[in-house]
Design a protein around this motif. Structure first.
Motif, mmCIF file in Angstrom:
data_model
loop_
_atom_site.group_PDB
_atom_site.id
_atom_site.type_symbol
_atom_site.label_atom_id
_atom_site.label_comp_id
_atom_site.label_asym_id
_atom_site.label_seq_id
_atom_site.Cartn_x
_atom_site.Cartn_y
_atom_site.Cartn_z
ATOM 1 N N GLY A 1 0.824 -1.209 0.000
ATOM 2 C CA GLY A 1 0.000 0.000 0.000
ATOM 3 C C GLY A 1 0.854 1.252 0.000
ATOM 4 N N GLN A 2 1.930 1.211 0.776
ATOM 5 C CA GLN A 2 2.821 2.381 0.814
ATOM 6 C C GLN A 2 3.521 2.569 -0.522
ATOM 7 O OE1 GLN A 2 5.105 1.129 4.209
ATOM 8 N NE2 GLN A 2 4.023 2.526 5.583
ATOM 9 N N GLN A 3 3.891 1.460 -1.174
ATOM 10 C CA GLN A 3 4.536 1.569 -2.494
ATOM 11 C C GLN A 3 3.581 2.203 -3.501
ATOM 12 O OE1 GLN A 3 6.111 -2.240 -3.672
ATOM 13 N NE2 GLN A 3 7.479 -2.325 -1.923
ATOM 14 N N GLN A 4 2.298 1.817 -3.411
ATOM 15 C CA GLN A 4 1.309 2.406 -4.305
ATOM 16 C C GLN A 4 1.195 3.910 -4.052
ATOM 17 O OE1 GLN A 4 -0.207 0.614 -6.771
ATOM 18 N NE2 GLN A 4 -0.961 2.582 -7.482
ATOM 19 N N ARG A 5 1.297 4.284 -2.771
ATOM 20 C CA ARG A 5 1.233 5.711 -2.439
ATOM 21 C C ARG A 5 2.463 6.446 -2.956
ATOM 22 N NH1 ARG A 5 -0.184 4.088 3.391
ATOM 23 N NH2 ARG A 5 0.583 6.099 4.138
ATOM 24 N N PRO B 1 -5.437 1.678 -8.867
ATOM 25 C CA PRO B 1 -4.643 2.126 -7.722
ATOM 26 C C PRO B 1 -4.965 1.358 -6.440
ATOM 27 C CG PRO B 1 -6.350 3.709 -8.231
ATOM 28 C CD PRO B 1 -6.384 2.693 -9.323
ATOM 29 N N ASN B 2 -6.067 0.597 -6.422
ATOM 30 C CA ASN B 2 -6.370 -0.124 -5.187
ATOM 31 C C ASN B 2 -6.135 -1.626 -5.288
ATOM 32 O OD1 ASN B 2 -8.444 -0.537 -6.877
ATOM 33 N ND2 ASN B 2 -10.080 0.122 -5.498
ATOM 34 N N ALA B 3 -5.434 -2.071 -6.337
ATOM 35 C CA ALA B 3 -5.177 -3.503 -6.472
ATOM 36 C C ALA B 3 -4.089 -3.928 -5.492
ATOM 37 C CB ALA B 3 -4.749 -3.822 -7.902
#
Lengths: 264, 330
Positions: free
Chosen positions: A151-155, A174-176
């Motif tokens: 999740g942090q990497q996506q952010r 973005p939420n996968a």
């Protein structure tokens, strides 16, 4: 940005009669799509329906085999105002190879506004700091991205894109694979951008925490757009984890096999 | 005993080693980031043809090697840009063509085979001031380009697809990294030899990235490690009769081995900081303070429902569970 004559918002993104083939195999056909300034559009569809391919075609990563993409009124081939576009890929190579820090990855989002041999300016630094702050990673600025959670990497990917202060945001799922807290965080960051007038096109598997944000939904099926309108019952995810196989072959050009035809 | 270090050939060797030790890991950092650690080896192969051409025509083998290596770099990026799965095999063909072609050419040069040895394994103690100056000039150019264009080169090496959407000329910068690598190999062939050039591009980076958290820091640490290994290696050969190129690489490897246990510890500590994914955040809950005539439990007469790690009881139309001194509504 409103058209003074029609009173409608300016067209930010336009795909006309678009088609994409990958390795000779048709993936997208008959794509016609217009997104106006300030719209928040969700692109929905089952796995393999062509959502990601369409998004990659829009940002220029897959060439169109037919038709045209116009970005801010310019054909993509001659488009040169890349800082107005912000793309957030679904997967990235940021964790591979040599370690890189959150700051460094986010700073690379600034490249669309920087010139070679010109040192980083005050404005660049401020934009990078602000982008990291918006995704709530300020206390991880110096951390190695590969040691962060999914999740942090996506952010981080999100912040990298925000650093260029784009007018049009194009996000691919973005939420996968992202924890709920990060999904909420990403949705609220997007809401803030939308409130500031940004145009957003987001690929989603299901609406989830993005639901209150979405003004318009596009649904894809087998490489075509099959719905364009308000998000609602038609776009809600049907709990299907399989495809219904039509009897016989699909009515396609001779010699072209569709994913559902069965066999090789 | 130490005056040997001040002899002219030793000073030349130390200068040549220092510039190679600095330049090779700088370009190597980009190669490792692009997952092309072995590309330097390929250029080493291609350079054999260049050296052979130089010896055969009586011109400078270094200049010929640079020319051929740059040509190879451009060809490699063109092959890679096609994005085909066969690109990997195409590179192999190019590399083996380079070394085989070079060996055949050199056989026409009479005594060339002996001279080739100096380029394959390095001949740092036999180089002239002109060689040193050419090497230093090229190394400075490599360093200047690698460092001033770091933001662009990093963006492309870090995430090529994304870099494309920022309008960066990805093809140009990929080609630049390849050309820089090709020139580095040509510069380093006199120091460590064509067969071991790649080691000096990769091992210092491998050593550095055990400890660093950022790209820039990795590059600078690798430059330090490369410089140190090159200087220690050359100094060692002043006292021990060993080939300098191979000694530099061994010192470099020794440094990696020595730091590896510490590196493992550092990595483990960092991994431990990765937060647990929380599937469900504990929610704030309503509590009820109603009086109870009895404690809920098995056979208390109320319907029990398993709920995570506890059992809720249905009671007067709602579900609740004991939590400390009160009841939680669920």
């Amino acid at each position: 940005m409103t058209d003074p004559q029609s009173g409608e918002a300016a067209i930010v993104l336009q795909v006309s009669d678009g088609a994409v083939s990958l390795a000779g195999r048709p993936i997208l056909r008959d794509i016609d799509l217009t997104v106006r300034s300030g719209e928040v559009v969700a692109l929905l569809g089952a796995n393999g329906s062509g959502k990601s391919t369409l998004v990659k075609a829009i940002v220029g990563l897959h060439p169109l085999t037919h038709g045209e993409v116009r970005m801010f009124g310019m054909p993509l081939a001659s488009f040169d105002q890349w800082h107005r576009l912000g793309y957030v890929p679904q997967r990235s190579t940021i964790t591979q190879g040599v370690p890189s820090s959150v700051w460094e990855v986010v700073a690379s989002g600034r490249m669309s506004r920087r010139r070679p041999f010109v040192p980083m300016l005050r404005a660049d630094r401020d934009a990078i700091t602000a982008a990291i702050e918006q995704v709530d990673l300020t206390n991880r600025t110096k951390h190695q991205v590969s040691t962060l959670s999914g999740g942090q990497q996506q952010r981080v990917l999100m912040a990298r894109t925000l650093a260029s202060e784009p007018e049009l945001l194009v996000l691919d799922e973005p939420n996968a694979g992202v924890d709920l807290a990060s999904q909420d965080g990403i949705a609220s960051t997007l809401a803030a951008r939308a409130a500031q007038g940004a145009t957003i096109v987001v690929v989603l598997h299901e609406l989830g925490p993005f639901e209150p944000l979405i003004q318009r939904a596009l649904v894809m099926r087998e490489g075509r757009l099959v719905y364009d309108g308000l998000p609602g019952p038609a776009t809600e995810r049907q709990d299907h984890d399989h495809h219904h196989r039509p009897a016989g072959r699909l009515p396609l050009s001779p010699g072209v096999a569709a994913p559902l035809d069965g066999g090789a | 005993m130490f005056e040997v270090l001040l002899s002219p050939f030793m000073i030349r060797a130390l200068v040549a080693a220092a510039v190679t030790g600095l330049a090779a890991p700088t370009v190597g950092t980009y190669l490792v980031q692009r997952r092309l650690s072995l590309l330097g080896d390929g250029f080493g192969h291609i350079c054999v043809t260049g050296v052979a051409l130089g010896l055969l025509t009586g011109t400078s083998p270094t200049v010929a090697a640079i020319g051929i290596a740059i040509l190879g770099a451009l060809l490699i990026e063109l092959i890679r840009a096609t994005g085909k799965a066969t690109a990997d095999v195409a590179l192999a063909l190019l590399f083996y063509g380079g070394i085989a072609g070079g060996l055949v050419l050199i056989s026409f040069a009479g005594n060339g085979a002996n001279a080739l040895q100096g380029y394959l394994f390095g001949s740092i103690t036999a180089i002239s001031w002109t060689d040193v100056l050419v090497s230093a000039g090229l190394a400075v150019t490599i360093l200047a380009l690698s460092l001033t264009l770091l933001p662009q080169l990093f963006a492309v090496a870090n995430d090529e697809d994304y870099a494309r959407t920022t309008g960066i000329s990805v093809g140009f910068y990929n080609m630049l990294i390849s050309v820089l690598a090709a020139v580095t190999v040509s510069v380093a062939m006199r120091t460590v030899g064509l067969l071991l050039v790649s080691a000096l591009m990769v091992i210092p980076v491998a050593t550095a990235q055990q400890f660093t958290r950022g790209f820039r820091m990795t590059m600078f640490t690798a430059m330090g490690a490369g410089l140190l290994a090159a200087l220690i290696g050359v100094t060692t050969t002043a006292f021990v009769d060993a080939p300098p190129g191979a000694t530099i690489v061994l010192v470099s490897l020794f440094g990696f081995t020595l730091t590896a246990p510490i590196g493992v510890l550092v990595q483990r500590r960092r991994k431990a900081r990765v937060p647990f994914p929380l599937d469900e955040l504990p929610e704030a809950h309503d509590t009820v303070g109603e009086p109870h005539r009895h404690e809920h439990g098995e056979g208390c007469g109320h319907l029990g429902i398993e709920h995570g790690d506890h059992i809720d009881y249905v009671h007067d139309g709602h579900r609740h569970a004991v939590h400390g001194g009160h009841y939680d509504e669920h």
